[in-house]
Write a protein that holds these residues in place. Sequence first.
Motif, PDB file in Angstrom:
ATOM      1  N   CYS A  11      -3.867  13.213 -21.553  1.00 29.77           N
ATOM      2  CA  CYS A  11      -4.256  11.892 -21.058  1.00 29.77           C
ATOM      3  C   CYS A  11      -4.608  11.067 -22.290  1.00 29.77           C
ATOM      4  O   CYS A  11      -5.602  11.336 -22.961  1.00 29.77           O
ATOM      5  CB  CYS A  11      -5.444  12.026 -20.101  1.00 29.77           C
ATOM      6  SG  CYS A  11      -5.783  10.520 -19.200  1.00 29.77           S
ATOM      7  N   ASN A  15      -8.929   9.285 -19.857  1.00 29.29           N
ATOM      8  CA  ASN A  15      -9.766   8.909 -18.721  1.00 29.29           C
ATOM      9  C   ASN A  15     -10.419  10.210 -18.251  1.00 29.29           C
ATOM     10  O   ASN A  15      -9.694  11.171 -17.997  1.00 29.29           O
ATOM     11  CB  ASN A  15      -8.855   8.330 -17.626  1.00 29.29           C
ATOM     12  CG  ASN A  15      -9.553   8.164 -16.297  1.00 29.29           C
ATOM     13  OD1 ASN A  15     -10.770   8.222 -16.212  1.00 29.29           O
ATOM     14  ND2 ASN A  15      -8.773   7.971 -15.238  1.00 29.29           N
ATOM     15  N   ASP A  43       0.180  11.094 -20.162  1.00 28.70           N
ATOM     16  CA  ASP A  43      -0.158   9.989 -19.249  1.00 28.70           C
ATOM     17  C   ASP A  43      -0.820   8.887 -20.074  1.00 28.70           C
ATOM     18  O   ASP A  43      -1.943   9.051 -20.545  1.00 28.70           O
ATOM     19  CB  ASP A  43      -1.099  10.541 -18.175  1.00 28.70           C
ATOM     20  CG  ASP A  43      -1.568   9.461 -17.204  1.00 28.70           C
ATOM     21  OD1 ASP A  43      -1.444   8.265 -17.518  1.00 28.70           O
ATOM     22  OD2 ASP A  43      -2.061   9.841 -16.127  1.00 28.70           O
ATOM     23  N   SER A  74       2.565   2.522 -17.158  1.00 24.50           N
ATOM     24  CA  SER A  74       2.593   1.780 -15.893  1.00 24.50           C
ATOM     25  C   SER A  74       1.906   0.435 -16.064  1.00 24.50           C
ATOM     26  O   SER A  74       0.911   0.342 -16.776  1.00 24.50           O
ATOM     27  CB  SER A  74       1.886   2.628 -14.836  1.00 24.50           C
ATOM     28  OG  SER A  74       1.246   1.803 -13.888  1.00 24.50           O
ATOM     29  N   GLY A  76       0.318  -0.875 -13.792  1.00 26.74           N
ATOM     30  CA  GLY A  76      -0.683  -0.856 -12.731  1.00 26.74           C
ATOM     31  C   GLY A  76      -2.078  -1.257 -13.170  1.00 26.74           C
ATOM     32  O   GLY A  76      -2.731  -2.077 -12.516  1.00 26.74           O
ATOM     33  N   ALA A  82      -1.526  -1.938  -9.168  1.00 28.82           N
ATOM     34  CA  ALA A  82      -1.401  -0.539  -8.740  1.00 28.82           C
ATOM     35  C   ALA A  82      -0.759  -0.453  -7.346  1.00 28.82           C
ATOM     36  O   ALA A  82      -0.017   0.487  -7.051  1.00 28.82           O
ATOM     37  CB  ALA A  82      -2.760   0.137  -8.742  1.00 28.82           C
ATOM     38  N   THR A  86       4.493   1.250  -9.164  1.00 34.72           N
ATOM     39  CA  THR A  86       5.646   1.386 -10.038  1.00 34.72           C
ATOM     40  C   THR A  86       5.182   1.857 -11.408  1.00 34.72           C
ATOM     41  O   THR A  86       4.096   1.515 -11.854  1.00 34.72           O
ATOM     42  CB  THR A  86       6.429   0.054 -10.127  1.00 34.72           C
ATOM     43  OG1 THR A  86       7.620   0.285 -10.885  1.00 34.72           O
ATOM     44  CG2 THR A  86       5.633  -1.049 -10.792  1.00 34.72           C
TER      45      THR A  86
HETATM   46  C1  PLP Z   1      -4.995   8.324 -16.395  1.00 31.38           C
HETATM   47  C2  PLP Z   1      -4.400   7.761 -15.132  1.00 31.38           C
HETATM   48  N1  PLP Z   1      -3.108   8.013 -14.850  1.00 31.38           N
HETATM   49  C3  PLP Z   1      -2.515   7.532 -13.743  1.00 31.38           C
HETATM   50  C4  PLP Z   1      -3.212   6.771 -12.859  1.00 31.38           C
HETATM   51  C5  PLP Z   1      -2.454   6.214 -11.686  1.00 31.38           C
HETATM   52  O1  PLP Z   1      -1.724   5.126 -12.121  1.00 31.38           O
HETATM   53  P1  PLP Z   1      -0.712   4.325 -11.191  1.00 31.38           P
HETATM   54  O2  PLP Z   1      -1.544   3.542 -10.224  1.00 31.38           O
HETATM   55  O3  PLP Z   1       0.060   3.443 -12.105  1.00 31.38           O
HETATM   56  O4  PLP Z   1       0.133   5.345 -10.498  1.00 31.38           O
HETATM   57  C6  PLP Z   1      -4.564   6.508 -13.087  1.00 31.38           C
HETATM   58  C7  PLP Z   1      -5.378   5.683 -12.181  1.00 31.38           C
HETATM   59  O5  PLP Z   1      -5.587   5.794 -11.072  1.00 31.38           O
HETATM   60  C8  PLP Z   1      -5.175   6.998 -14.261  1.00 31.38           C
HETATM   61  O6  PLP Z   1      -6.456   6.738 -14.557  1.00 31.38           O
END
Ligand code: PLP
Length: 232
Positions: A11, A15, A43, A74, A76, A82, A86
Amino acid sequence: MTNRTKAFLLCNPHNPTGTVWTEQELEGICRFCKAHELLILSDEAHYDFVFHGQHTMLRKIVEKYDVSSVTMISPGKSFNVAGVQTAALLVDGDTMKKQIMSRMNAMAYPFEHAFAEGVTIGAYMESEEWFEEVYRYIKENKEMTVQYIRENIPHLRVPESEATYLLWVDCSAMKMTDEEIIEFWKNECGIIPSGGLEFGEAGSQYVRLNLACPKKILLRVLENMKKKDLTD
Ligand SMILES: Cc1ncc(COP(=O)(O)O)c(C=O)c1O
C-alpha cells in the motif's frame, strides 16, 4: 510467508499510517519479491495526497529488478468520484493484461459503464485547478489537526504521517477498550472514526480519522476532545 504465498500486497503510500515508502525501501521490497518469486500488487490509490517526502511509483523501479507487478491507481480519492467505481491497473504487458481481463470477465465485473471513461479523462486531464485547491485545503487540515493535538490534547499521540487525508491516532493514553474509544469519539466528540482493529491486531488502541471535511467540523471535534481530561 509460506510456500503457498504468491503475492506481496503493498500500500503505497500507506493507508492508514500515511507512510510514504522511499525508493530505497521499495527497492528492498523488489529484491525480496524477486528472490521469493512474488508478484507485487501495489495499491497507489492515495498517491496524489503526498504532503511530505516523494512518492515513487513502483512501476518506475520494477523493471530494474525484473519483478512482476500490478500497480493500481484510481481517480476515486483525488477527485472524490469513488461512486463511479473506476480505476486503472498498470500491468507488465499484454500477456498479463489478457490474464487479468479474462478473470475480470469471468467474474462479470462491471468495468465498462457509461461514465467511467468520461470521468477518468475529466479528472486527470481537466481538473488540475480543482485538485490543487483540494490538496491545499486537506494539507492545511492535516497540519492544523496534528498541531492542535500535539499542543492541546495530551491523551492523544499522532505519529508522523506524510500522506493521505487520513490520520492515524494513538488513543492508548485514554485508558479505554477499543470499543470504548470508538464510542467516545462518536458520542463525546461528534465524529465516527474507523477503529484501529479494522486494520489488524497491531491497530489496537488506534483510530483512523478522515480529515477531508470542512475545517469547522474538525475544530469542533478537536475542541470537544480537548475538553475531556483523560490523563491520570
Ligand atoms: C488504499 C486504498 N485502496 C483502495 C481503495 C478503494 O479505492 P476505489 O474507491 O478507487 O476502489 C481505498 C479506499 O477505500 C484505499 O484506501
